[in-house]
Design a protein around this motif. Structure first.
Motif, short mmCIF file in Angstrom:
data_model
loop_
_atom_site.label_atom_id
_atom_site.label_comp_id
_atom_site.label_asym_id
_atom_site.label_seq_id
_atom_site.Cartn_x
_atom_site.Cartn_y
_atom_site.Cartn_z
N ALA A 1 0.83 -1.21 0.00
CA ALA A 1 0.00 0.00 0.00
C ALA A 1 0.86 1.26 0.00
N ARG A 2 2.07 1.17 0.54
CA ARG A 2 2.96 2.33 0.54
C ARG A 2 3.15 2.88 -0.86
N THR A 3 3.38 1.97 -1.82
CA THR A 3 3.58 2.40 -3.21
C THR A 3 2.28 2.90 -3.82
N VAL A 4 1.22 2.15 -3.64
CA VAL A 4 -0.05 2.47 -4.30
C VAL A 4 -0.60 3.82 -3.85
N VAL B 1 6.95 6.23 5.18
CA VAL B 1 7.02 4.77 5.27
C VAL B 1 8.28 4.31 4.55
N ALA B 2 9.06 3.48 5.20
CA ALA B 2 10.32 3.01 4.62
C ALA B 2 10.07 2.22 3.35
N GLU B 3 11.05 2.25 2.45
CA GLU B 3 10.89 1.60 1.15
C GLU B 3 10.77 0.09 1.26
N ASP B 4 11.25 -0.49 2.35
CA ASP B 4 11.15 -1.94 2.52
C ASP B 4 9.95 -2.34 3.37
N GLU B 5 9.05 -1.40 3.63
CA GLU B 5 7.84 -1.66 4.40
C GLU B 5 6.62 -1.53 3.51
#
Length: 230
Positions: A67-70, A76-80
């Protein structure tokens, strides 16, 4: 946010079913996966199961499921995949979605892209794609343009989606479709994805601009500016 979240989860499950059918693990769907979850479940819910699976898939195909990307979630960290503030589906919603749509599906790239689009009530237009060279950079806006290029890359040799393609997408539906390209194409690097506020792409080579009519106006305008056409 609930309806939007449901769209996101429905699209993510369609993508997860595609990659599981392509590379079966037996730990996501089916009797073996159900038995594994039953041993692990405890007081967890179907919503927790969804999030665990999407976190796992987002680690395997970075940025393709979270959901971080969407939703372009800040801080929010890139690996989360989700972040501490993310609100998962309600229990009944998650249980109903799981029963209805959690299954492997050996769909073609186009079919899974159409399924993601349907989850967001988008219609993808068919578009022919001009040949893409192995060293060519592309700057893309619009879900139909993105989908056509993912389909093209899936059938081509020697192309690198994460290296060659940059997408300008602001609406969550457009971002989820673009992010899915990494998983569909088996990339271990995330889609280069920016929103309409992007000031610089950080790329040296001039990119060919590809914009479809269904691009958000602000995304099309920013892409043209970044490509030096406006």
């Amino acid at each position: 946010m609930s309806g939007v979240s449901l769209n996101y989860y429905r699209a993510a499950l369609a993508l997860l079913g595609h990659v599981e059918a392509r590379q079966p693990t037996n730990r996501r769907f089916g009797p073996e996966a159900d038995a594994l979850w039953a041993r692990f479940e405890g007081g967890l819910t179907p919503a927790d199961r969804l999030d665990v699976l999407l976190r796992d898939a987002d680690a395997q195909w970075p940025g393709a499921f979270g959901a971080r990307t969407v939703f372009n979630l800040p801080g929010v960290a890139e690996d989360e995949a989700f972040g501490a503030e993310w609100a998962s589906l309600e229990g009944v919603e998650a249980a109903d979605l799981w029963k209805a749509e959690a299954r492997p599906s050996l769909a073609s790239p186009r079919e899974v892209l159409e399924a993601i689009a349907r989850a967001w009530e988008l219609s993808l237009a068919s578009a022919s794609t001009e040949p893409v060279g192995a060293a060519e950079a592309l700057l893309v806006a619009g879900p139909s343009a993105v989908a056509s290029l993912i389909e093209y890359f899936a059938g081509a040799e020697g192309l690198d989606w994460a290296e060659q393609v940059t997408v300008i997408a602001t609406p969550p539906a457009h971002r989820q479709l673009a992010a899915a390209g990494g998983a569909i194409l088996g990339s271990t690097r995330p889609t280069r994805l920016f929103d309409s506020t992007a000031g610089s792409l950080g790329k040296g080579a001039k990119a060919r601009l590809v914009v479809s009519r269904d691009a958000a106006p602000e995304d099309a305008a920013r892409a043209r500016v970044l490509a030096g056409e406006s």
